[in-house]
Scaffold this motif. Structure first.
Motif, PDB file in Angstrom:
ATOM      1  N   GLU A 133      -6.904 -10.272   7.753  1.00 29.53           N
ATOM      2  CA  GLU A 133      -6.577  -9.155   6.853  1.00 29.53           C
ATOM      3  C   GLU A 133      -5.915  -8.140   8.050  1.00 29.53           C
ATOM      4  O   GLU A 133      -4.657  -7.530   7.736  1.00 29.53           O
ATOM      5  N   GLU A 134      -6.388  -8.005   9.102  1.00 33.43           N
ATOM      6  CA  GLU A 134      -5.924  -6.919  10.077  1.00 33.43           C
ATOM      7  C   GLU A 134      -4.441  -7.597  10.604  1.00 33.43           C
ATOM      8  O   GLU A 134      -3.615  -6.750  10.761  1.00 33.43           O
ATOM      9  N   LEU A 135      -4.222  -8.650  10.569  1.00 33.60           N
ATOM     10  CA  LEU A 135      -2.864  -9.253  11.119  1.00 33.60           C
ATOM     11  C   LEU A 135      -1.982  -8.926   9.923  1.00 33.60           C
ATOM     12  O   LEU A 135      -0.789  -8.650  10.292  1.00 33.60           O
ATOM     13  N   ARG A 136      -2.211  -9.295   8.805  1.00 35.69           N
ATOM     14  CA  ARG A 136      -1.346  -8.913   7.599  1.00 35.69           C
ATOM     15  C   ARG A 136      -0.893  -7.597   7.853  1.00 35.69           C
ATOM     16  O   ARG A 136       0.113  -7.018   7.647  1.00 35.69           O
ATOM     17  N   ALA A 137      -1.857  -6.518   7.927  1.00 41.35           N
ATOM     18  CA  ALA A 137      -1.674  -5.299   7.860  1.00 41.35           C
ATOM     19  C   ALA A 137      -0.864  -4.778   8.980  1.00 41.35           C
ATOM     20  O   ALA A 137       0.408  -3.967   8.900  1.00 41.35           O
ATOM     21  N   ALA A 138      -0.873  -5.495  10.137  1.00 44.89           N
ATOM     22  CA  ALA A 138       0.086  -5.212  11.404  1.00 44.89           C
ATOM     23  C   ALA A 138       1.390  -5.856  11.132  1.00 44.89           C
ATOM     24  O   ALA A 138       2.420  -5.072  11.569  1.00 44.89           O
ATOM     25  N   LEU A 139       1.386  -6.917  10.376  1.00 45.69           N
ATOM     26  CA  LEU A 139       2.615  -7.431  10.074  1.00 45.69           C
ATOM     27  C   LEU A 139       3.499  -6.712   9.267  1.00 45.69           C
ATOM     28  O   LEU A 139       4.722  -6.514   9.227  1.00 45.69           O
ATOM     29  N   LEU A 140       2.732  -5.945   8.369  1.00 48.35           N
ATOM     30  CA  LEU A 140       3.691  -4.951   7.172  1.00 48.35           C
ATOM     31  C   LEU A 140       4.136  -3.876   8.053  1.00 48.35           C
ATOM     32  O   LEU A 140       5.233  -3.191   7.881  1.00 48.35           O
ATOM     33  N   LYS A 141       3.412  -3.418   9.028  1.00 48.70           N
ATOM     34  CA  LYS A 141       3.774  -2.330   9.938  1.00 48.70           C
ATOM     35  C   LYS A 141       5.096  -2.919  10.668  1.00 48.70           C
ATOM     36  O   LYS A 141       5.989  -1.875  10.993  1.00 48.70           O
ATOM     37  N   GLU A 142       4.871  -4.141  11.069  1.00 47.55           N
ATOM     38  CA  GLU A 142       6.103  -4.619  11.885  1.00 47.55           C
ATOM     39  C   GLU A 142       7.310  -4.718  11.185  1.00 47.55           C
ATOM     40  O   GLU A 142       8.479  -4.181  11.672  1.00 47.55           O
ATOM     41  N   ALA A 143       7.154  -4.969   9.969  1.00 46.70           N
ATOM     42  CA  ALA A 143       8.432  -5.168   9.099  1.00 46.70           C
ATOM     43  C   ALA A 143       9.077  -3.620   8.903  1.00 46.70           C
ATOM     44  O   ALA A 143      10.234  -3.467   9.080  1.00 46.70           O
ATOM     45  N   GLU A 144       8.153  -2.772   8.575  1.00 48.18           N
ATOM     46  CA  GLU A 144       8.742  -1.352   8.768  1.00 48.18           C
ATOM     47  C   GLU A 144       9.129  -0.779   9.691  1.00 48.18           C
ATOM     48  O   GLU A 144      10.455  -0.165   9.711  1.00 48.18           O
ATOM     49  N   ARG A 145       8.415  -1.231  11.013  1.00 44.57           N
ATOM     50  CA  ARG A 145       9.011  -0.870  12.208  1.00 44.57           C
ATOM     51  C   ARG A 145      10.617  -1.564  12.552  1.00 44.57           C
ATOM     52  O   ARG A 145      11.493  -0.865  12.823  1.00 44.57           O
ATOM     53  N   ALA A 146      10.799  -2.643  11.954  1.00 48.05           N
ATOM     54  CA  ALA A 146      11.943  -3.476  12.256  1.00 48.05           C
ATOM     55  C   ALA A 146      13.072  -2.897  11.138  1.00 48.05           C
ATOM     56  O   ALA A 146      14.228  -2.682  11.638  1.00 48.05           O
TER      57      ALA A 146
END
Length: 79
Positions: free
Chosen positions: A58-71
């Motif tokens: 769950e924490e990895l998924r949340a971090a990857l959503l933030k990564e997508a926004e950063r990208a």
């Protein structure tokens, strides 16, 4: 034959399906047990940091959503 799937396997499959720009796997600890959930960036359009690690799926998924926004912000900044 036992055909039940472990919940971690299901979570791993969902993450891999949702975040195709990353290679997602579980790290192996020094004692041989499964460790952190890891995402290694393969498509720069999918994230910014080359590696993202978190203790839970769950924490990895949340971090990857933030990564997508950063990208996305990085791409939008070049226009």
């Amino acid at each position: 034959m036992d055909t039940r799937t472990h919940p971690d396997d299901q979570a791993l499959a969902r993450l891999r399906e949702e975040f195709t720009g990353h290679r997602i796997f579980r790290a192996i600890r020094s004692d041989g047990l499964l460790g952190e959930w890891v995402a290694s960036l393969h498509d720069p359009r999918a994230g910014v940091d080359p590696t993202v690690m978190w203790p839970t799926a769950e924490e990895l998924r949340a971090a990857l959503l933030k990564e997508a926004e950063r990208a996305k912000g990085k791409r939008d900044g070049f226009r």
